[in-house]
Design a protein around this motif. Structure first.
Motif, PDB file in Angstrom:
ATOM      1  N   MET A 184      -5.384 -21.828  11.602  1.00  0.00           N
ATOM      2  CA  MET A 184      -5.014 -20.364  11.528  1.00  0.00           C
ATOM      3  C   MET A 184      -4.039 -20.107  10.084  1.00  0.00           C
ATOM      4  N   MET A 185      -4.632 -19.157   9.519  1.00  0.00           N
ATOM      5  CA  MET A 185      -3.477 -18.463   8.200  1.00  0.00           C
ATOM      6  C   MET A 185      -2.656 -17.552   8.390  1.00  0.00           C
ATOM      7  N   PHE A 186      -1.344 -17.265   8.663  1.00  0.00           N
ATOM      8  CA  PHE A 186      -0.548 -16.097   8.593  1.00  0.00           C
ATOM      9  C   PHE A 186      -0.373 -15.781   7.151  1.00  0.00           C
ATOM     10  N   ILE A 187       0.105 -14.682   7.131  1.00  0.00           N
ATOM     11  CA  ILE A 187       0.488 -14.415   5.838  1.00  0.00           C
ATOM     12  C   ILE A 187       0.892 -13.055   6.032  1.00  0.00           C
ATOM     13  N   ASP A 188       1.767 -12.713   5.106  1.00  0.00           N
ATOM     14  CA  ASP A 188       3.110 -11.957   5.296  1.00  0.00           C
ATOM     15  C   ASP A 188       3.207 -11.320   3.753  1.00  0.00           C
ATOM     16  N   LEU A 189       3.702 -10.011   3.897  1.00  0.00           N
ATOM     17  CA  LEU A 189       3.661  -9.474   2.684  1.00  0.00           C
ATOM     18  C   LEU A 189       5.185  -9.297   1.684  1.00  0.00           C
ATOM     19  N   ASN A 190       5.138 -10.372   0.461  1.00  0.00           N
ATOM     20  CA  ASN A 190       6.725 -10.407   0.311  1.00  0.00           C
ATOM     21  C   ASN A 190       7.067  -8.740   0.041  1.00  0.00           C
ATOM     22  N   LYS A 191       8.176  -8.893   0.155  1.00  0.00           N
ATOM     23  CA  LYS A 191       9.336  -7.494  -0.285  1.00  0.00           C
ATOM     24  C   LYS A 191       8.795  -6.534   0.053  1.00  0.00           C
ATOM     25  N   PHE A 192       7.741  -6.191   1.515  1.00  0.00           N
ATOM     26  CA  PHE A 192       7.600  -4.913   2.009  1.00  0.00           C
ATOM     27  C   PHE A 192       8.567  -4.002   2.065  1.00  0.00           C
ATOM     28  N   LYS A 193       9.794  -4.357   2.729  1.00  0.00           N
ATOM     29  CA  LYS A 193      10.988  -3.733   2.501  1.00  0.00           C
ATOM     30  C   LYS A 193      11.477  -2.933   1.201  1.00  0.00           C
ATOM     31  N   HIS A 194      11.367  -3.523   0.651  1.00  0.00           N
ATOM     32  CA  HIS A 194      11.809  -2.969  -0.641  1.00  0.00           C
ATOM     33  C   HIS A 194      11.682  -1.673  -1.025  1.00  0.00           C
ATOM     34  N   ILE A 195       9.807  -2.045  -0.532  1.00  0.00           N
ATOM     35  CA  ILE A 195       8.233  -0.655  -0.881  1.00  0.00           C
ATOM     36  C   ILE A 195       8.935   0.508  -0.165  1.00  0.00           C
ATOM     37  N   ASN A 202       4.700   6.106   2.833  1.00  0.00           N
ATOM     38  CA  ASN A 202       3.535   6.315   2.627  1.00  0.00           C
ATOM     39  C   ASN A 202       3.188   6.057   1.398  1.00  0.00           C
ATOM     40  N   GLU A 203       3.907   5.087   0.348  1.00  0.00           N
ATOM     41  CA  GLU A 203       3.338   3.839  -0.568  1.00  0.00           C
ATOM     42  C   GLU A 203       3.606   2.934   0.524  1.00  0.00           C
ATOM     43  N   GLY A 204       4.185   2.899   1.597  1.00  0.00           N
ATOM     44  CA  GLY A 204       4.236   1.297   1.923  1.00  0.00           C
ATOM     45  C   GLY A 204       2.359   0.956   2.592  1.00  0.00           C
ATOM     46  N   ASP A 205       1.992   1.964   3.485  1.00  0.00           N
ATOM     47  CA  ASP A 205       1.103   1.976   4.047  1.00  0.00           C
ATOM     48  C   ASP A 205      -0.107   2.052   3.482  1.00  0.00           C
ATOM     49  N   VAL A 206       0.097   2.791   1.742  1.00  0.00           N
ATOM     50  CA  VAL A 206      -1.570   2.680   1.052  1.00  0.00           C
ATOM     51  C   VAL A 206      -1.540   1.173   0.653  1.00  0.00           C
ATOM     52  N   VAL A 207       0.261   0.259   0.265  1.00  0.00           N
ATOM     53  CA  VAL A 207       0.026  -1.176   0.536  1.00  0.00           C
ATOM     54  C   VAL A 207      -0.785  -1.429   0.921  1.00  0.00           C
ATOM     55  N   LEU A 208      -0.463  -1.719   2.343  1.00  0.00           N
ATOM     56  CA  LEU A 208      -1.121  -2.316   3.431  1.00  0.00           C
ATOM     57  C   LEU A 208      -2.379  -1.746   3.875  1.00  0.00           C
ATOM     58  N   ILE A 209      -3.087  -0.423   3.351  1.00  0.00           N
ATOM     59  CA  ILE A 209      -4.537  -0.353   3.400  1.00  0.00           C
ATOM     60  C   ILE A 209      -4.626  -1.028   2.591  1.00  0.00           C
ATOM     61  N   GLU A 210      -4.348  -1.526   1.427  1.00  0.00           N
ATOM     62  CA  GLU A 210      -5.379  -2.415  -0.017  1.00  0.00           C
ATOM     63  C   GLU A 210      -5.247  -3.593   0.824  1.00  0.00           C
ATOM     64  N   ILE A 211      -3.731  -4.048   0.921  1.00  0.00           N
ATOM     65  CA  ILE A 211      -3.686  -5.410   1.507  1.00  0.00           C
ATOM     66  C   ILE A 211      -5.125  -5.706   1.946  1.00  0.00           C
ATOM     67  N   SER A 212      -5.598  -4.754   3.069  1.00  0.00           N
ATOM     68  CA  SER A 212      -5.980  -4.905   4.492  1.00  0.00           C
ATOM     69  C   SER A 212      -7.907  -5.166   3.778  1.00  0.00           C
ATOM     70  N   LYS A 213      -7.999  -4.116   2.890  1.00  0.00           N
ATOM     71  CA  LYS A 213      -9.234  -4.279   2.148  1.00  0.00           C
ATOM     72  C   LYS A 213      -9.347  -5.726   1.907  1.00  0.00           C
ATOM     73  N   LEU A 214      -8.205  -6.315   1.069  1.00  0.00           N
ATOM     74  CA  LEU A 214      -8.549  -7.194   0.105  1.00  0.00           C
ATOM     75  C   LEU A 214      -8.852  -8.215   1.345  1.00  0.00           C
ATOM     76  N   LEU A 215      -8.149  -8.873   2.065  1.00  0.00           N
ATOM     77  CA  LEU A 215      -8.168  -9.239   3.357  1.00  0.00           C
ATOM     78  C   LEU A 215      -9.744  -9.237   4.308  1.00  0.00           C
ATOM     79  N   LYS A 216      -9.773  -8.428   4.347  1.00  0.00           N
ATOM     80  CA  LYS A 216     -11.678  -8.452   4.510  1.00  0.00           C
ATOM     81  C   LYS A 216     -12.235  -8.781   3.880  1.00  0.00           C
ATOM     82  N   TYR A 217     -12.211  -8.721   2.973  1.00  0.00           N
ATOM     83  CA  TYR A 217     -13.529  -9.023   1.309  1.00  0.00           C
ATOM     84  C   TYR A 217     -13.324 -10.356   1.790  1.00  0.00           C
ATOM     85  N   VAL A 218     -12.444 -11.713   2.386  1.00  0.00           N
ATOM     86  CA  VAL A 218     -11.546 -12.839   1.888  1.00  0.00           C
ATOM     87  C   VAL A 218     -12.589 -13.143   3.691  1.00  0.00           C
ATOM     88  N   ALA A 219     -12.045 -12.388   4.419  1.00  0.00           N
ATOM     89  CA  ALA A 219     -12.778 -13.223   5.597  1.00  0.00           C
ATOM     90  C   ALA A 219     -14.382 -12.997   5.758  1.00  0.00           C
TER      91      ALA A 219
END
Length: 313
Positions: A184-195, A202-219
């Motif tokens: 199991m790999m546990f992944i945490d986005l750094n300094k997300f609270k700062h964003i 809304n910008e935070g949601d955009v970041v989460l969506i883009e990171i999700s797309k990237l992780l889905k590609y990895v998966a």
């Protein structure tokens, strides 16, 4: 009843894609004319026998315009399927993001198509198969819809925590030899609270969506189970693996996120912290397994230099 159902499906799917159609109101009226005509024939059929009439023996016999009823059902069934498929093409990228198996996607298309293919044949052969097909189809669609509401994260369209627990409970039921090479790999986005605090949620949601797309590609690349655990935390599970492969997956994620950060024009950097753990006899519950991966992720987060190999020692 079948002609009304097929017409309603056509109108619903037509309205869903109406923005792509010019002169939509006029076109809808023209396409509705066959339905208006056949409705008149159906209503007046007890008096003129155009669609069917009752014989002295008490049997219903098709009238001279019975073929129009079959044609109407086939016509609106085809239009409904065409509109549905055009909607799915428009939403193809969004739809493909859902963590739904290939067989579910195939069944979805069949569920929508089969009842309307059967409907004209049902009238020609005087059978009741179409009623069964409608019942099975709607039951499946409702089941799939409920599965998505319960198991899919609304924002990222990844598996959610409910699906994670279901997956891990299935894993717990396996023998130790079958699950010992699971990581199991546990992944945490750094300094997300700062964003969120400085650039808005809304910008935070955009970041989460883009990171999700990237992780889905990895998966997909490494054949892993992926879910959004909560907030800016994600979990990847790799089965039938080893520590070397787990380290390579974590390193690959780091590099991919760094590359994404360089491509994104934004006044902040993107990076993640990752920790992984092997599923072994130490863990007596699903939560212990998750907590162990979470703990190692924070150890790596506090480290000045990322070194996944030290986490395995």
């Amino acid at each position: 009843m079948a002609v009304f159902t097929s017409y309603i499906i056509f109108v619903i799917t037509y309205q869903k894609r109406k923005d792509a159609i010019r002169s939509k109101d006029i076109k809808l009226f023209l396409l509705s004319l066959p339905f208006i005509i056949i409705t008149y024939f159906i209503i007046t059929s007890p008096f003129n026998g155009y669609i069917q009439f009752l014989t002295f023996g008490g049997n219903f016999v098709p009238g001279r315009f019975y073929s129009l009823l079959i044609g109407n059902i086939g016509f609106y069934s085809v239009l409904g399927i065409i509109n549905f498929l055009s909607i799915m093409v428009d939403l193809k990228k969004r739809f493909s993001d859902f963590s739904v198996s290939l067989i579910d996607r195939i069944l979805l298309y069949l569920t929508v198509s089969v009842p309307f293919i059967i409907a004209p044949a049902n009238l020609l052969l005087h059978t009741n198969y179409v009623s069964v097909a409608y019942a099975i189809s709607f039951f499946y669609l409702i089941t799939l819809h409920q599965h998505m509401r319960i198991s899919i994260d609304d924002l990222t369209t990844l598996n959610n925590r409910n699906e994670l627990k279901s997956y891990l409970n299935s894993l717990m039921s396996l023998s130790e030899s079958q699950r010992k090479n699971t990581f199991m790999m546990f992944i945490d986005l750094n300094k997300f609270k700062h964003i969120n605090d400085n650039f808005g949620h809304n910008e935070g949601d955009v970041v989460l969506i883009e990171i999700s797309k990237l992780l889905k590609y990895v998966a997909d690349t490494f054949n892993c189970f992926l879910c959004r655990y909560g907030g800016d935390e994600f979990i990847l599970i790799k089965r039938n693996s080893d520590e070397e492969k787990a380290i390579s997956v974590c390193s690959y994620i780091d590099k991919a996120v760094n590359d994404l950060s360089e491509l994104v024009i934004a006044p902040y950097e993107l990076s993640v912290s990752t920790g992984f753990v092997r599923f072994d006899s130490r863990f007596n519950s699903v939560q212990e397994f998750i907590d162990a991966a979470d703990k190692l992720m924070y150890e790596n987060k506090r480290s000045s230099k990322k070194d996944y190999s030290r986490l395995t020692k």
